[in-house]
Scaffold this motif. Structure first.
Motif, PDB file in Angstrom:
ATOM      1  N   ASP A   1      11.226   1.694  -2.004  1.00 52.39           N
ATOM      2  CA  ASP A   1       9.835   1.514  -1.584  1.00 52.39           C
ATOM      3  C   ASP A   1       9.135   0.729  -2.684  1.00 52.39           C
ATOM      4  O   ASP A   1       8.898   1.245  -3.780  1.00 52.39           O
ATOM      5  CB  ASP A   1       9.168   2.871  -1.361  1.00 52.39           C
TER       6      ASP A   1
ATOM      7  N   SER B   1      13.272  -1.483 -14.159  1.00 53.27           N
ATOM      8  CA  SER B   1      12.730  -0.799 -12.981  1.00 53.27           C
ATOM      9  C   SER B   1      13.350  -1.291 -11.677  1.00 53.27           C
ATOM     10  O   SER B   1      13.193  -0.642 -10.636  1.00 53.27           O
ATOM     11  CB  SER B   1      11.214  -0.966 -12.923  1.00 53.27           C
TER      12      SER B   1
ATOM     13  N   ASP C   1       0.853  -1.192   0.000  1.00 50.57           N
ATOM     14  CA  ASP C   1       0.000   0.000   0.000  1.00 50.57           C
ATOM     15  C   ASP C   1       0.890   1.243   0.000  1.00 50.57           C
ATOM     16  O   ASP C   1       1.696   1.433   0.902  1.00 50.57           O
ATOM     17  CB  ASP C   1      -0.889  -0.007   1.237  1.00 50.57           C
ATOM     18  N   PRO C   2       0.752   2.118  -1.010  1.00 48.53           N
ATOM     19  CA  PRO C   2       1.626   3.292  -1.091  1.00 48.53           C
ATOM     20  C   PRO C   2       1.285   4.419  -0.116  1.00 48.53           C
ATOM     21  O   PRO C   2       1.976   5.429  -0.082  1.00 48.53           O
ATOM     22  CB  PRO C   2       1.435   3.768  -2.539  1.00 48.53           C
ATOM     23  N   SER C   3       0.265   4.246   0.710  1.00 43.92           N
ATOM     24  CA  SER C   3      -0.122   5.306   1.633  1.00 43.92           C
ATOM     25  C   SER C   3       1.047   5.708   2.530  1.00 43.92           C
ATOM     26  O   SER C   3       1.688   4.854   3.141  1.00 43.92           O
ATOM     27  CB  SER C   3      -1.284   4.845   2.519  1.00 43.92           C
ATOM     28  N   PRO C   4       1.315   7.016   2.629  1.00 47.04           N
ATOM     29  CA  PRO C   4       2.413   7.467   3.496  1.00 47.04           C
ATOM     30  C   PRO C   4       2.099   7.297   4.980  1.00 47.04           C
ATOM     31  O   PRO C   4       2.968   7.446   5.829  1.00 47.04           O
ATOM     32  CB  PRO C   4       2.557   8.950   3.133  1.00 47.04           C
TER      33      PRO C   4
ATOM     34  N   ARG D   1       6.070   2.504   6.910  1.00 51.77           N
ATOM     35  CA  ARG D   1       6.823   3.654   6.391  1.00 51.77           C
ATOM     36  C   ARG D   1       7.361   4.515   7.534  1.00 51.77           C
ATOM     37  O   ARG D   1       8.464   5.037   7.458  1.00 51.77           O
ATOM     38  CB  ARG D   1       5.956   4.462   5.437  1.00 51.77           C
TER      39      ARG D   1
ATOM     40  N   ALA E   1       6.148  -0.225  -3.194  1.00 55.88           N
ATOM     41  CA  ALA E   1       4.850   0.252  -3.671  1.00 55.88           C
ATOM     42  C   ALA E   1       5.002   1.281  -4.785  1.00 55.88           C
ATOM     43  O   ALA E   1       4.066   1.509  -5.549  1.00 55.88           O
ATOM     44  CB  ALA E   1       4.050   0.842  -2.511  1.00 55.88           C
ATOM     45  N   ALA E   2       6.174   1.887  -4.899  1.00 62.63           N
ATOM     46  CA  ALA E   2       6.415   2.907  -5.935  1.00 62.63           C
ATOM     47  C   ALA E   2       6.999   2.307  -7.210  1.00 62.63           C
ATOM     48  O   ALA E   2       7.224   3.030  -8.175  1.00 62.63           O
ATOM     49  CB  ALA E   2       7.354   3.977  -5.381  1.00 62.63           C
ATOM     50  N   LEU E   3       7.252   0.994  -7.208  1.00 58.84           N
ATOM     51  CA  LEU E   3       7.887   0.348  -8.356  1.00 58.84           C
ATOM     52  C   LEU E   3       6.888  -0.495  -9.140  1.00 58.84           C
ATOM     53  O   LEU E   3       5.937  -1.041  -8.579  1.00 58.84           O
ATOM     54  CB  LEU E   3       9.042  -0.547  -7.889  1.00 58.84           C
ATOM     55  N   ASP E   4       7.122  -0.604 -10.426  1.00 59.85           N
ATOM     56  CA  ASP E   4       6.313  -1.450 -11.280  1.00 59.85           C
ATOM     57  C   ASP E   4       7.243  -2.476 -11.921  1.00 59.85           C
ATOM     58  O   ASP E   4       8.179  -2.104 -12.633  1.00 59.85           O
ATOM     59  CB  ASP E   4       5.619  -0.603 -12.357  1.00 59.85           C
TER      60      ASP E   4
END
Length: 196
Positions: free
Chosen positions: A42, A65, A13-16, A21, A44-47
């Motif tokens: 992180d 990536s 989940d990318p939520s800060p 985190r 969640a920021a990678l594809d």
């Protein structure tokens, strides 16, 4: 002596606002204040794609990536993995990441002519596995024998030569008070300063 530290946040989940985190940030702050050099990844920021064949694992290229992340693993002297416990083990995103970056040529090499044991390429590095969970951490350790984390430690990190691998488990996170969370953040900042 300053160490090169890589922090891998494995929460999908990318939520800060995720506790993982905050814990990773506190570790990084403590490490940087103590003079250590810190890099962060992180997930969640990678594809990136999942591996689907042995051929791909053994002979395919690391996706563009993830090239920086794979290089950071080789660069690091100490690697910190921060993630939530999902179904008793690492989230699928973290497992997919490890399958991509802990490949032959980066983490280990197969023996020449197919005989003997693989050579560990990440010797001399240490790690810390930081895990948040909904159950009490003592229950995970004693009743479930920490099986998901043990598999990561033995089958991935030790296999590549990373040792020692220390663990920090935070249980009952959903109902944790602000005081408890503040204590956890302080603990992580201290560990970062010690680069443990």
């Amino acid at each position: 002596m300053p160490r090169r530290i890589l922090i891998v946040v494995g929460h999908p989940d990318p939520s800060p606002h995720r506790l993982c985190r905050s814990l990773a940030k506190a570790y990084a702050e403590g490490a940087e204040l103590a003079g250590h050099v810190v890099r962060r990844v992180d997930l969640a920021a990678l594809d990136f794609p999942m591996l689907r064949t042995v051929e791909e694992f053994e002979h395919g290229a690391i996706p563009d990536s993830l090239k920086d992340a794979a290089e950071a693993i080789v660069w690091a002297e100490h690697i910190v993995f921060v993630f939530p416990l999902w179904l008793g083990t690492v989230p699928a995103l973290l497992k997919a990441f490890l399958e991509q970056v802990m490949r032959p040529g980066t983490a280990f090499t197969y023996p020449d002519k197919g005989g003997g044991l693989p050579r560990k390429l990440l010797r001399g590095r240490s790690a810390r596995v930081v895990v948040t969970m909904g159950m009490p951490s003592v229950v995970y350790r004693l009743w479930f024998l920490g099986h998901g984390i043990a598999a990561m430690r033995r089958s991935i990190l030790y296999f590549a030569g990373i040792s020692p691998v220390r663990e920090t488990l935070f249980g009952m996170v959903a109902g944790a008070s602000d005081t408890t969370r503040t204590k956890w953040i302080k603990q992580m900042r201290k560990l970062g300063g010690l680069a443990l």
